[in-house]
Design a protein around this motif. Structure first.
Motif, PDB file in Angstrom:
ATOM      1  N   THR A   1       8.201  43.693 -40.074  1.00 24.41           N
ATOM      2  CA  THR A   1       6.855  44.150 -39.739  1.00 24.41           C
ATOM      3  C   THR A   1       5.969  42.925 -39.590  1.00 24.41           C
ATOM      4  OG1 THR A   1       6.297  44.391 -42.061  1.00 24.41           O
ATOM      5  CG2 THR A   1       7.082  46.351 -40.929  1.00 24.41           C
ATOM      6  N   VAL A   2       5.089  42.978 -38.642  1.00 21.49           N
ATOM      7  CA  VAL A   2       4.199  41.860 -38.380  1.00 21.49           C
ATOM      8  C   VAL A   2       2.922  42.061 -39.158  1.00 21.49           C
ATOM      9  CG1 VAL A   2       2.933  40.628 -36.593  1.00 21.49           C
ATOM     10  CG2 VAL A   2       5.198  41.529 -36.107  1.00 21.49           C
ATOM     11  N   ASP A   3       2.514  41.048 -39.871  1.00 20.17           N
ATOM     12  CA  ASP A   3       1.296  41.091 -40.672  1.00 20.17           C
ATOM     13  C   ASP A   3       0.113  40.757 -39.768  1.00 20.17           C
ATOM     14  OD1 ASP A   3      -0.589  41.104 -42.661  1.00 20.17           O
ATOM     15  OD2 ASP A   3      -0.044  39.126 -43.418  1.00 20.17           O
ATOM     16  N   THR A   4      -0.354  41.748 -39.010  1.00 21.40           N
ATOM     17  CA  THR A   4      -1.435  41.482 -38.062  1.00 21.40           C
ATOM     18  C   THR A   4      -2.747  41.199 -38.770  1.00 21.40           C
ATOM     19  OG1 THR A   4      -1.859  43.835 -37.856  1.00 21.40           O
ATOM     20  CG2 THR A   4      -0.406  42.845 -36.223  1.00 21.40           C
ATOM     21  N   GLU A   5      -2.987  41.835 -39.902  1.00 22.78           N
ATOM     22  CA  GLU A   5      -4.239  41.589 -40.615  1.00 22.78           C
ATOM     23  C   GLU A   5      -4.290  40.148 -41.108  1.00 22.78           C
ATOM     24  OE1 GLU A   5      -6.519  43.103 -44.611  1.00 22.78           O
ATOM     25  OE2 GLU A   5      -5.343  44.551 -43.462  1.00 22.78           O
ATOM     26  N   GLY A   6      -3.201  39.648 -41.616  1.00 19.52           N
ATOM     27  CA  GLY A   6      -3.151  38.262 -42.074  1.00 19.52           C
ATOM     28  C   GLY A   6      -3.318  37.281 -40.941  1.00 19.52           C
ATOM     29  N   ARG A   7      -2.790  37.592 -39.773  1.00 16.32           N
ATOM     30  CA  ARG A   7      -2.930  36.713 -38.619  1.00 16.32           C
ATOM     31  C   ARG A   7      -4.371  36.676 -38.134  1.00 16.32           C
ATOM     32  NH1 ARG A   7       2.267  36.231 -35.135  1.00 16.32           N
ATOM     33  NH2 ARG A   7       3.856  36.641 -36.688  1.00 16.32           N
ATOM     34  N   VAL A   8      -5.041  37.840 -38.143  1.00 11.02           N
ATOM     35  CA  VAL A   8      -6.443  37.889 -37.727  1.00 11.02           C
ATOM     36  C   VAL A   8      -7.289  37.093 -38.708  1.00 11.02           C
ATOM     37  CG1 VAL A   8      -8.445  39.398 -37.444  1.00 11.02           C
ATOM     38  CG2 VAL A   8      -6.230  40.053 -36.484  1.00 11.02           C
ATOM     39  N   ALA A   9      -7.048  37.240 -39.984  1.00 14.46           N
ATOM     40  CA  ALA A   9      -7.812  36.502 -40.992  1.00 14.46           C
ATOM     41  C   ALA A   9      -7.602  35.002 -40.837  1.00 14.46           C
ATOM     42  CB  ALA A   9      -7.415  36.959 -42.387  1.00 14.46           C
ATOM     43  N   ALA A  10      -6.383  34.566 -40.569  1.00 13.87           N
ATOM     44  CA  ALA A  10      -6.106  33.143 -40.373  1.00 13.87           C
ATOM     45  C   ALA A  10      -6.818  32.631 -39.125  1.00 13.87           C
ATOM     46  CB  ALA A  10      -4.603  32.910 -40.262  1.00 13.87           C
TER      47      ALA A  10
ATOM     48  N   GLU B   1      -9.636  33.825 -37.856  1.00 14.49           N
ATOM     49  CA  GLU B   1     -11.066  33.758 -38.159  1.00 14.49           C
ATOM     50  C   GLU B   1     -11.384  32.577 -39.068  1.00 14.49           C
ATOM     51  OE1 GLU B   1     -12.092  37.622 -39.629  1.00 14.49           O
ATOM     52  OE2 GLU B   1     -12.243  38.455 -37.606  1.00 14.49           O
ATOM     53  N   ARG B   2     -10.508  32.256 -40.017  1.00 18.86           N
ATOM     54  CA  ARG B   2     -10.731  31.082 -40.863  1.00 18.86           C
ATOM     55  C   ARG B   2     -10.699  29.806 -40.034  1.00 18.86           C
ATOM     56  NH1 ARG B   2      -7.215  33.676 -44.432  1.00 18.86           N
ATOM     57  NH2 ARG B   2      -5.519  32.372 -43.704  1.00 18.86           N
ATOM     58  N   ARG B   3      -9.799  29.753 -39.096  1.00 17.26           N
ATOM     59  CA  ARG B   3      -9.647  28.548 -38.296  1.00 17.26           C
ATOM     60  C   ARG B   3     -10.772  28.387 -37.262  1.00 17.26           C
ATOM     61  NH1 ARG B   3      -3.970  27.249 -35.797  1.00 17.26           N
ATOM     62  NH2 ARG B   3      -3.722  26.324 -37.838  1.00 17.26           N
ATOM     63  N   TYR B   4     -11.102  29.471 -36.579  1.00 13.45           N
ATOM     64  CA  TYR B   4     -12.044  29.382 -35.454  1.00 13.45           C
ATOM     65  C   TYR B   4     -13.378  30.060 -35.707  1.00 13.45           C
ATOM     66  CZ  TYR B   4      -7.834  27.885 -33.067  1.00 13.45           C
ATOM     67  OH  TYR B   4      -6.706  27.215 -32.708  1.00 13.45           O
ATOM     68  N   GLY B   5     -13.587  30.558 -36.865  1.00 19.51           N
ATOM     69  CA  GLY B   5     -14.850  31.232 -37.163  1.00 19.51           C
ATOM     70  C   GLY B   5     -14.748  32.712 -36.860  1.00 19.51           C
TER      71      GLY B   5
END
Length: 85
Positions: free
Chosen positions: A64-73, A75-79
């Motif tokens: 399963t792909v952790d899409t929520e974790g990818r979105v959070a990463a 946003e942390r990187r690019y605002g």
């Protein structure tokens, strides 16, 4: 329909070597190898790399792909997307 141009549709055993599973069905696939089936008859056998017995989607072992974790990463990187000007 011209009968001489159609491939032979016959019983064939498909064997999934990874799962140790085999099933009998009708197909146009051919093979030089044969196997004796449970009914005592001999059928051509086609070895396959993957079937429903070993495919992760059907066995429930799919990643399963952790899409929520990818979105959070992201946003942390690019605002968070708000303009800062």
């Amino acid at each position: 329909m011209q009968q001489d141009k159609q491939p032979a549709y016959q019983p064939v055993v498909f064997r999934d070597r990874a799962a140790g599973y085999a099933f009998l069905t009708r197909s146009t696939a051919t093979s030089e190898q044969t196997i004796e089936w449970d009914d005592g008859k001999t059928y051509p056998v086609v070895d396959v790399e993957i079937s429903s017995e070993s495919h992760p989607f059907y066995t429930g072992r799919a990643r399963t792909v952790d899409t929520e974790g990818r979105v959070a990463a992201f946003e942390r990187r690019y605002g968070d997307g708000e303009s800062q000007g």
